[in-house]
Scaffold this motif. Sequence first.
Motif, PDB file in Angstrom:
ATOM      1  N   GLY A 194      -7.904  -7.709  -9.980  1.00 23.55           N
ATOM      2  CA  GLY A 194      -8.334  -6.765  -9.320  1.00 23.55           C
ATOM      3  C   GLY A 194     -10.022  -7.731  -9.151  1.00 23.55           C
TER       4      GLY A 194
ATOM      5  N   THR B  13       1.668  -1.010  -8.577  1.00 20.61           N
ATOM      6  CA  THR B  13       2.096  -0.503  -7.059  1.00 20.61           C
ATOM      7  C   THR B  13       1.840  -1.745  -6.479  1.00 20.61           C
ATOM      8  OG1 THR B  13       1.809   1.345  -8.101  1.00 20.61           O
ATOM      9  CG2 THR B  13       1.890   1.465  -5.887  1.00 20.61           C
ATOM     10  N   SER B  14       0.420  -2.064  -6.909  1.00 22.71           N
ATOM     11  CA  SER B  14       0.120  -3.442  -5.615  1.00 22.71           C
ATOM     12  C   SER B  14       1.015  -4.847  -5.636  1.00 22.71           C
ATOM     13  CB  SER B  14      -1.471  -4.328  -6.616  1.00 22.71           C
ATOM     14  OG  SER B  14      -2.482  -3.470  -6.697  1.00 22.71           O
TER      15      SER B  14
ATOM     16  N   THR C 205      -4.255  -6.433  -1.949  1.00 22.99           N
ATOM     17  CA  THR C 205      -3.860  -4.906  -2.130  1.00 22.99           C
ATOM     18  C   THR C 205      -5.059  -4.505  -2.501  1.00 22.99           C
ATOM     19  OG1 THR C 205      -3.708  -5.769  -4.887  1.00 22.99           O
ATOM     20  CG2 THR C 205      -2.083  -6.366  -3.633  1.00 22.99           C
ATOM     21  N   GLY C 206      -4.070  -2.884  -1.887  1.00 25.29           N
ATOM     22  CA  GLY C 206      -5.305  -1.909  -2.147  1.00 25.29           C
ATOM     23  C   GLY C 206      -5.887  -1.894  -0.712  1.00 25.29           C
TER      24      GLY C 206
ATOM     25  N   VAL D 214      -1.536  -2.265 -10.503  1.00 26.88           N
ATOM     26  CA  VAL D 214      -1.401  -3.537 -10.829  1.00 26.88           C
ATOM     27  C   VAL D 214       0.442  -2.922 -10.263  1.00 26.88           C
ATOM     28  CG1 VAL D 214      -0.727  -4.609 -12.501  1.00 26.88           C
ATOM     29  CG2 VAL D 214      -1.374  -5.780 -11.174  1.00 26.88           C
TER      30      VAL D 214
ATOM     31  N   ALA E 276      -7.480  -7.419  -5.669  1.00 29.32           N
ATOM     32  CA  ALA E 276      -7.727  -6.296  -5.373  1.00 29.32           C
ATOM     33  C   ALA E 276      -8.902  -5.589  -5.629  1.00 29.32           C
ATOM     34  CB  ALA E 276      -6.103  -5.533  -5.981  1.00 29.32           C
TER      35      ALA E 276
ATOM     36  N   GLY F 219      -1.516  -1.827   3.958  1.00 33.64           N
ATOM     37  CA  GLY F 219      -1.155  -1.133   2.889  1.00 33.64           C
ATOM     38  C   GLY F 219       0.040  -0.073   2.061  1.00 33.64           C
TER      39      GLY F 219
ATOM     40  N   LYS G 216      -2.892 -12.142  -9.809  1.00 39.93           N
ATOM     41  CA  LYS G 216      -2.638 -11.372  -9.837  1.00 39.93           C
ATOM     42  C   LYS G 216      -4.230 -10.117 -10.534  1.00 39.93           C
ATOM     43  CE  LYS G 216      -1.841  -7.883  -6.786  1.00 39.93           C
ATOM     44  NZ  LYS G 216      -3.048  -7.690  -6.259  1.00 39.93           N
TER      45      LYS G 216
ATOM     46  N   GLU H  12       3.209  -3.554  -3.166  1.00 35.74           N
ATOM     47  CA  GLU H  12       2.662  -3.439  -1.993  1.00 35.74           C
ATOM     48  C   GLU H  12       3.124  -4.681  -1.098  1.00 35.74           C
ATOM     49  OE1 GLU H  12      -1.556  -1.872  -1.870  1.00 35.74           O
ATOM     50  OE2 GLU H  12      -2.291  -3.904  -0.317  1.00 35.74           O
TER      51      GLU H  12
ATOM     52  N   ARG I 172      -0.547   3.804  -3.555  1.00 34.19           N
ATOM     53  CA  ARG I 172      -1.449   2.679  -4.207  1.00 34.19           C
ATOM     54  C   ARG I 172      -2.841   3.561  -4.859  1.00 34.19           C
ATOM     55  NH1 ARG I 172      -3.884   0.566  -7.692  1.00 34.19           N
ATOM     56  NH2 ARG I 172      -4.284  -1.515  -7.629  1.00 34.19           N
TER      57      ARG I 172
END
Length: 433
Positions: free
Chosen positions: A81, A364-365, A182-183, A362, A153, A190, A79, A368, A194
């Motif tokens: 971005g 909160t991702s 995510t995001g 991350v 993300a 979503g 995980k 999600e 986030r």
Amino acid sequence: KTKNAAEPEFLQAVEEVLESIRPVVEANEELYRKEAILERITEPDRQFKFRVAWVDDNGQAQVNTGYRVQFNNAIGPYKGGLRLHPSVYLGIIKFLGFEQVFKNSLTGLPIGGGKGGSDFDPKGKSDREVMAFCQSFMTELYKYIGADVDVPAGDIGTGAREIGYLYGQYKRITRLYEGVLTGKGLTYGGSLARTEATGYGLLYMTEELLKSHGQDMAGKTCVVSGAGNVAIYAIQKAHQLGAKCVTCSDSTGWIYDPEGIDVDLLKEVKEVKRARLTEYAAARPSAEYHEGRGVWSVKCDVALPCATQNELLIDDAKALVANGCIAVCEGANMPTTLDATQYLQENGVYFVPGKAANAGGVATSALEMSQNSERLSWTFEEVDAKLKDIMVNIYHNIDDAAKRYGKEGNYVAGANIAGFEKVVDAMLAQGVC
Ligand code: NDP
């Protein structure tokens, strides 16, 4: 060092972690040597580098390079971005992926570490050009990711628009409607909160830090760098907590606004118009605009670097100390250089590194991902309350870890130790692989 000599940012990140986990390594020397723990944890599981060809608005074909580094999945699916910025090369993605392993571990949620991106610059591109790039990028990336495999993300240059185009292409190719990114927008999986999570989380952490030292955010003056996703919501939450943020910046200049940054105006300029900070200054009589960099020269109680790596240097640290700054909490990833970090710590400034202070994004991702798995959506208040709990827990975990190894108040050591211990436990349990 020789093997990764061309990747200074990666070496910098590894050096910081290895230095601060030294007491843990010394306590387990024989086992870690036999199991090659340090060698394994600094070597990504795998890394992908690929061509991203797309056609611009003039009908001209363009070529960028795409990356995905899957660093470590001992505690959960990879995980991290996707960064879209001209400075991106393998060393940046590896440093970010390595940091992500420990950050994700600190959240207490089951997520491993990875990172990706491209040297594509979304700035100044039309929506159609950004879509063409994203579709081409995902046409290769989809082979390596999945809701239970690797869940990318946003990051610098990758916001809601880019995530939408990437998700559309993933769905089109795979026929899967799953939480692979995510995001995402609220209409297609979503999570509420986030967008705000990294900035809000940074302030929940800062608040807890000050509280544990008998202080309060209310009435504090903050300087913030950056004017993107993290900076905007950090400023918003700081103001909600009664503090005043008097600066923000982008890659061309910075704002000093003694009346406090007007968040609505900043959002209009950056999120809606995608314009420069000169437009903020033009619309706000109390604001001064300065070319170049300089936010750290402004007198403050709390400094929140929220732009990019290596943006707070030794002279900036000296200026902050001279001006009476009491806390630096990193919203960006590795914004403070090693010597600046050391100077701040040696001069009594509470310093919380990005891998702990910006972990709210991350975390909160991961929330999600949970909502996508159960095909339900939680309310803003529910997600925000979980985010706050997670940040408060991280603070106490890193504080405790530092104390356990006789490094009270050293949150860099605490974050690295707490993040490292959990990943290593899982690696040892899973055997040499
Ligand atoms: P954005 O792209 O939304 O904003 C980045 C901001 O930093 C912009 O104001 C940008 O200015 C400025 N900036 C970027 N590169 C440079 C540079 N080389 N020199 C000076 N200024 C620069 O990104 P985010 O707010 O999402 O990310 C900011 C930092 O936070 C990054 O380090 C990211 O990795 C980290 N982070 C982000 C998370 C998230 O949830 N978004 C989660 C955890 C960490 P300009 O517009 O002029 O380029």
